[in-house]
Design a protein around this motif. Structure first.
Motif, PDB file in Angstrom:
ATOM      1  N   HIS A 203       0.849  -1.192   0.000  1.00 45.23           N
ATOM      2  CA  HIS A 203       0.000   0.000   0.000  1.00 45.23           C
ATOM      3  C   HIS A 203       0.880   1.237   0.000  1.00 45.23           C
ATOM      4  O   HIS A 203       1.959   1.263   0.601  1.00 45.23           O
ATOM      5  CB  HIS A 203      -0.970   0.009   1.181  1.00 45.23           C
ATOM      6  N   THR A 204       0.423   2.240  -0.700  1.00 46.65           N
ATOM      7  CA  THR A 204       1.183   3.473  -0.852  1.00 46.65           C
ATOM      8  C   THR A 204       0.398   4.633  -0.274  1.00 46.65           C
ATOM      9  O   THR A 204      -0.835   4.646  -0.298  1.00 46.65           O
ATOM     10  CB  THR A 204       1.467   3.760  -2.331  1.00 46.65           C
ATOM     11  N   TYR A 205       1.110   5.595   0.234  1.00 45.01           N
ATOM     12  CA  TYR A 205       0.487   6.808   0.755  1.00 45.01           C
ATOM     13  C   TYR A 205       1.272   8.001   0.253  1.00 45.01           C
ATOM     14  O   TYR A 205       2.470   8.124   0.518  1.00 45.01           O
ATOM     15  CB  TYR A 205       0.464   6.793   2.288  1.00 45.01           C
ATOM     16  N   GLU A 206       0.594   8.835  -0.496  1.00 45.45           N
ATOM     17  CA  GLU A 206       1.215  10.044  -1.017  1.00 45.45           C
ATOM     18  C   GLU A 206       0.474  11.237  -0.434  1.00 45.45           C
ATOM     19  O   GLU A 206      -0.613  11.594  -0.893  1.00 45.45           O
ATOM     20  CB  GLU A 206       1.134  10.067  -2.549  1.00 45.45           C
ATOM     21  N   PRO A 207       1.010  11.869   0.592  1.00 47.55           N
ATOM     22  CA  PRO A 207       0.283  12.942   1.273  1.00 47.55           C
ATOM     23  C   PRO A 207       0.002  14.152   0.396  1.00 47.55           C
ATOM     24  O   PRO A 207      -0.879  14.962   0.718  1.00 47.55           O
ATOM     25  CB  PRO A 207       1.221  13.314   2.440  1.00 47.55           C
ATOM     26  N   ASN A 208       0.704  14.267  -0.724  1.00 45.24           N
ATOM     27  CA  ASN A 208       0.507  15.444  -1.577  1.00 45.24           C
ATOM     28  C   ASN A 208      -0.207  15.118  -2.881  1.00 45.24           C
ATOM     29  O   ASN A 208      -0.083  15.854  -3.871  1.00 45.24           O
ATOM     30  CB  ASN A 208       1.872  16.081  -1.891  1.00 45.24           C
ATOM     31  N   ASP A 209      -0.949  14.000  -2.904  1.00 42.08           N
ATOM     32  CA  ASP A 209      -1.601  13.617  -4.156  1.00 42.08           C
ATOM     33  C   ASP A 209      -2.969  14.255  -4.339  1.00 42.08           C
ATOM     34  O   ASP A 209      -3.677  13.964  -5.305  1.00 42.08           O
ATOM     35  CB  ASP A 209      -1.708  12.095  -4.264  1.00 42.08           C
ATOM     36  N   GLY A 210      -3.375  15.084  -3.386  1.00 43.03           N
ATOM     37  CA  GLY A 210      -4.636  15.805  -3.523  1.00 43.03           C
ATOM     38  C   GLY A 210      -5.847  15.082  -2.995  1.00 43.03           C
ATOM     39  O   GLY A 210      -6.950  15.636  -2.987  1.00 43.03           O
ATOM     40  N   ARG A 211      -5.681  13.854  -2.523  1.00 42.22           N
ATOM     41  CA  ARG A 211      -6.818  13.115  -1.970  1.00 42.22           C
ATOM     42  C   ARG A 211      -6.940  13.443  -0.485  1.00 42.22           C
ATOM     43  O   ARG A 211      -6.290  12.831   0.357  1.00 42.22           O
ATOM     44  CB  ARG A 211      -6.634  11.610  -2.179  1.00 42.22           C
ATOM     45  N   ASP A 212      -7.753  14.412  -0.176  1.00 43.87           N
ATOM     46  CA  ASP A 212      -7.875  14.850   1.220  1.00 43.87           C
ATOM     47  C   ASP A 212      -9.329  14.996   1.642  1.00 43.87           C
ATOM     48  O   ASP A 212      -9.643  15.704   2.595  1.00 43.87           O
ATOM     49  CB  ASP A 212      -7.128  16.175   1.424  1.00 43.87           C
ATOM     50  N   GLY A 213     -10.247  14.322   0.920  1.00 45.13           N
ATOM     51  CA  GLY A 213     -11.663  14.433   1.266  1.00 45.13           C
ATOM     52  C   GLY A 213     -12.018  13.629   2.507  1.00 45.13           C
ATOM     53  O   GLY A 213     -11.328  12.687   2.885  1.00 45.13           O
ATOM     54  N   TYR A 214     -13.133  14.018   3.122  1.00 46.99           N
ATOM     55  CA  TYR A 214     -13.609  13.373   4.347  1.00 46.99           C
ATOM     56  C   TYR A 214     -14.722  12.376   4.026  1.00 46.99           C
ATOM     57  O   TYR A 214     -15.423  12.508   3.019  1.00 46.99           O
ATOM     58  CB  TYR A 214     -14.129  14.412   5.333  1.00 46.99           C
ATOM     59  N   GLU A 215     -14.881  11.394   4.898  1.00 44.06           N
ATOM     60  CA  GLU A 215     -16.008  10.469   4.882  1.00 44.06           C
ATOM     61  C   GLU A 215     -16.578  10.412   6.288  1.00 44.06           C
ATOM     62  O   GLU A 215     -15.868  10.632   7.273  1.00 44.06           O
ATOM     63  CB  GLU A 215     -15.576   9.067   4.438  1.00 44.06           C
ATOM     64  N   TYR A 216     -17.871  10.072   6.385  1.00 37.78           N
ATOM     65  CA  TYR A 216     -18.548  10.115   7.674  1.00 37.78           C
ATOM     66  C   TYR A 216     -17.875   9.237   8.715  1.00 37.78           C
ATOM     67  O   TYR A 216     -17.853   9.563   9.910  1.00 37.78           O
ATOM     68  CB  TYR A 216     -20.018   9.699   7.522  1.00 37.78           C
ATOM     69  N   TYR A 217     -17.310   8.088   8.298  1.00 38.19           N
ATOM     70  CA  TYR A 217     -16.756   7.155   9.279  1.00 38.19           C
ATOM     71  C   TYR A 217     -15.434   7.629   9.879  1.00 38.19           C
ATOM     72  O   TYR A 217     -14.958   7.077  10.862  1.00 38.19           O
ATOM     73  CB  TYR A 217     -16.599   5.749   8.692  1.00 38.19           C
ATOM     74  N   LEU A 218     -14.838   8.681   9.307  1.00 39.17           N
ATOM     75  CA  LEU A 218     -13.606   9.222   9.888  1.00 39.17           C
ATOM     76  C   LEU A 218     -13.855   9.907  11.226  1.00 39.17           C
ATOM     77  O   LEU A 218     -12.978   9.942  12.087  1.00 39.17           O
ATOM     78  CB  LEU A 218     -12.959  10.216   8.925  1.00 39.17           C
ATOM     79  N   PHE A 219     -15.060  10.426  11.405  1.00 39.93           N
ATOM     80  CA  PHE A 219     -15.320  11.263  12.570  1.00 39.93           C
ATOM     81  C   PHE A 219     -15.499  10.461  13.865  1.00 39.93           C
ATOM     82  O   PHE A 219     -15.606  11.045  14.944  1.00 39.93           O
ATOM     83  CB  PHE A 219     -16.548  12.145  12.318  1.00 39.93           C
ATOM     84  N   THR A 220     -15.529   9.138  13.771  1.00 39.98           N
ATOM     85  CA  THR A 220     -15.590   8.334  14.994  1.00 39.98           C
ATOM     86  C   THR A 220     -14.193   8.055  15.542  1.00 39.98           C
ATOM     87  O   THR A 220     -14.057   7.516  16.634  1.00 39.98           O
ATOM     88  CB  THR A 220     -16.288   6.985  14.733  1.00 39.98           C
ATOM     89  N   GLN A 221     -13.169   8.415  14.774  1.00 36.22           N
ATOM     90  CA  GLN A 221     -11.790   8.185  15.194  1.00 36.22           C
ATOM     91  C   GLN A 221     -11.301   9.340  16.071  1.00 36.22           C
ATOM     92  O   GLN A 221     -11.776  10.469  15.951  1.00 36.22           O
ATOM     93  CB  GLN A 221     -10.885   8.050  13.971  1.00 36.22           C
ATOM     94  N   ASN A 222     -10.362   9.054  16.946  1.00 35.69           N
ATOM     95  CA  ASN A 222      -9.790  10.128  17.774  1.00 35.69           C
ATOM     96  C   ASN A 222      -9.136  11.193  16.911  1.00 35.69           C
ATOM     97  O   ASN A 222      -9.221  12.384  17.207  1.00 35.69           O
ATOM     98  CB  ASN A 222      -8.767   9.539  18.750  1.00 35.69           C
ATOM     99  N   ASP A 223      -8.473  10.754  15.845  1.00 34.18           N
ATOM    100  CA  ASP A 223      -7.886  11.672  14.870  1.00 34.18           C
ATOM    101  C   ASP A 223      -8.656  11.465  13.574  1.00 34.18           C
ATOM    102  O   ASP A 223      -8.543  10.424  12.928  1.00 34.18           O
ATOM    103  CB  ASP A 223      -6.400  11.354  14.669  1.00 34.18           C
TER     104      ASP A 223
END
Length: 382
Positions: A203-223
């Motif tokens: 798996h790859t993670y590119e912090p600057n690839d422009g994919r920074d949208g939110y989804e509802y299930y993110l908000f249950t996480q501490n971060d």
């Protein structure tokens, strides 16, 4: 079950179906066990059916079995199988379904297909011998005092070890055993299957690839900050699959993203009830299970919160039946909406936070409906 009607209409038995005039009596438990084992070891790689209530000696006529005192339901048959001593403790999964035909009611023992073949006993039970491997060949079973031919037994072992599978099916099997995957020396995010290193997952993670949208299930996480990834599964240099991945809770947990679907309550194709889901055995759920390591409270919390935000179905059949259930019961949605806790969602520029809250609430209603759906199905089968 139109398939069963079609099999009855054939007026012949076959490599994955058998007819019985009536249920097995207590003195025929051994016959029932060997029939189930043979069907579990069928050579056509399919679910198999023991169809009870069809008299093959009387022109395959239907004999209504509603008054049969030896009838068994799924739980009774499961308990029967569980009490027998199978080699490796691998036991076939069986269910019983009732089928209404024009001529009467019949029962069907469904012996579910599996890669755990060959099934055989390690201790004798009545006329079923230990260590004998019985199979279903064409319309016949292996005699109880014999074992199947070597090449048929070889086929069943190859099936267990995934040797008959396509590369994508092989990797689905391998993902069930994360302990057999090793980290690649070239990258800590890449793993290979140690018994077949041509299979890799990374798996790859590119912090600057422009994919920074939110989804509802993110908000249950501490971060709740979004960190999206790409999961790639390869065979040699061939990409077998690409999946979405998400890094949750600031990196404490990584998993595959759920599938997206929706239910239309009218004739339109508009999704009135959108939802996110996974199906056990499908690739993204296998990857979801593969990456989960219960190594502390933080990872466990992130994993549990994520699963509490999606639907996880046992199989595609359950998924489709539940969709019908929701259509028929969505007018009762407020019954399932009591005391639903909505996580705190900080206002974000450019986002409709009410839409996130509504999607989260809808998912919790659906999860409660799924509980009721499963409970009602269990009660109907008992």
């Amino acid at each position: 079950m139109n398939k069963i009607e079609s099999l009855v209409a054939l007026h012949q038995e076959g490599p994955y179906w058998d007819f019985k005039r009536e249920w097995y009596g207590d003195n025929k438990d051994g016959d029932m066990l060997i029939d189930i084992i043979c069907m579990a070891n069928n050579l056509v790689d399919k679910d198999a059916y023991i169809i009870i209530g069809v008299d093959e000696e009387n022109d395959y006529s239907v004999q209504d079995i509603t008054q049969d005192t030896n009838r068994r339901n799924t739980q009774m048959l499961t308990d029967f199988i569980r009490s027998k001593k199978f080699a490796g403790d691998f036991r076939s999964v069986v269910t019983v379904e009732q089928v209404q035909l024009n001529e009467g009611v019949i029962d069907v023992i469904i012996v579910h297909n599996s890669t755990n073949t060959p099934y055989f006993l390690k201790e004798k039970y009545k006329g079923v011998f230990a260590d004998n491997i019985y199979v279903r060949l064409q319309d016949s079973n292996t005699p109880s005092n014999k074992s199947a031919d070597f090449h048929h037994i070889e086929y069943l072992w190859k099936k267990r070890f995934g040797m008959l599978l396509s590369p994508i099916e092989k990797v689905k099997l391998y993902l069930k055993y994360p302990e057999n995957w090793e980290e690649s020396p070239s990258s800590e995010d890449k793993k290979y299957y140690k018994y077949a290193p041509e299979f890799t997952i990374n798996h790859t993670y590119e912090p600057n690839d422009g994919r920074d949208g939110y989804e509802y299930y993110l908000f249950t996480q501490n971060d709740s900050r979004p960190h999206w990834s790409e999961i790639r599964i390869c065979y040699h240099q061939t990409v077998l699959a690409e999946l979405g991945g998400v890094i949750l809770d600031g990196g404490r947990y990584f998993t595959a993203t759920p599938d997206r679907d929706g239910i239309s309550l009218t004739e339109s194709h508009h999704w009135d009830v959108p939802y996110r889901y996974m199906i056990k055995g499908k690739l993204n759920h296998l990857v979801h299970e593969f990456y989960y390591i219960d190594d502390g409270d933080e990872a466990r919390h992130a994993h549990n919160e994520y699963e509490d935000c999606i639907l996880i179905f046992d199989n595609e059949i359950e998924h489709q039946k539940f969709r019908i259930y929701v259509r028929n019961n969505w007018n009762r949605k407020e019954e399932f909406a009591n005391d639903i806790w909505i996580p705190y969602m900080e206002e974000l520029p450019g986002y409709n936070m009410d839409a996130f809250r509504e999607e989260y609430k809808t998912m919790q209603i659906l999860r409660r409906m799924l509980e009721e759906f499963r409970k009602s199905n269990t009660e109907n089968k008992s």
